[in-house]
Design a protein around this motif. Structure first.
Motif: not given
Length: 115
Positions: A29-54
């Motif tokens: 219906f309507s997407i608010n935030n969209m983003g990318w995360y990444r996870q390297a071997p042996g590491k926790q998933r981390e935020l890369v970038a986020v973009i809001t609807r605005g």
């Protein structure tokens, strides 16, 4: 139900560029935030970038000035343009979108940067 399909990962030499795409489909219906995360071997998933609807953007310090996130709401798609890639950028990259109170995730796409 919402499905996310990612594309654009691969193997690249240090200093090179890649562009990731993530297209959302299904009961949207309507997407608010969209983003990318990444996870390297042996590491926790981390935020890369986020973009809001605005179209406001947030980046991890490690990628500022090298990566650019954008979105095309007509196509329900988010992009991640990655430049000046480094070996430490090697990871599985996941896209995510927020619709109402729910968060949806893609299956991940591998990005490998060789030195």
């Amino acid at each position: 139900q919402v499905q996310l399909v990612e594309s654009g990962g691969g193997l690249v030499q240090a200093g090179g560029s890649l562009r990731l795409s993530c297209a959302a489909s299904g009961s949207i219906f309507s997407i608010n935030n969209m983003g990318w995360y990444r996870q390297a071997p042996g590491k926790q998933r981390e935020l890369v970038a986020v973009i809001t609807r605005g179209k406001m953007t947030t980046y991890a310090n490690s990628v500022k000035g090298r990566f650019a996130i954008s979105r095309d709401d007509a196509k329900n798609t988010v992009y991640l343009q990655m430049s000046s890639l480094k070996p430490e950028d090697t990871a599985v990259y996941y896209c995510t979108v927020n619709i109402r109170e729910y968060a949806y995730w893609g299956q991940g796409t591998q990005v490998t940067v060789s030195s």
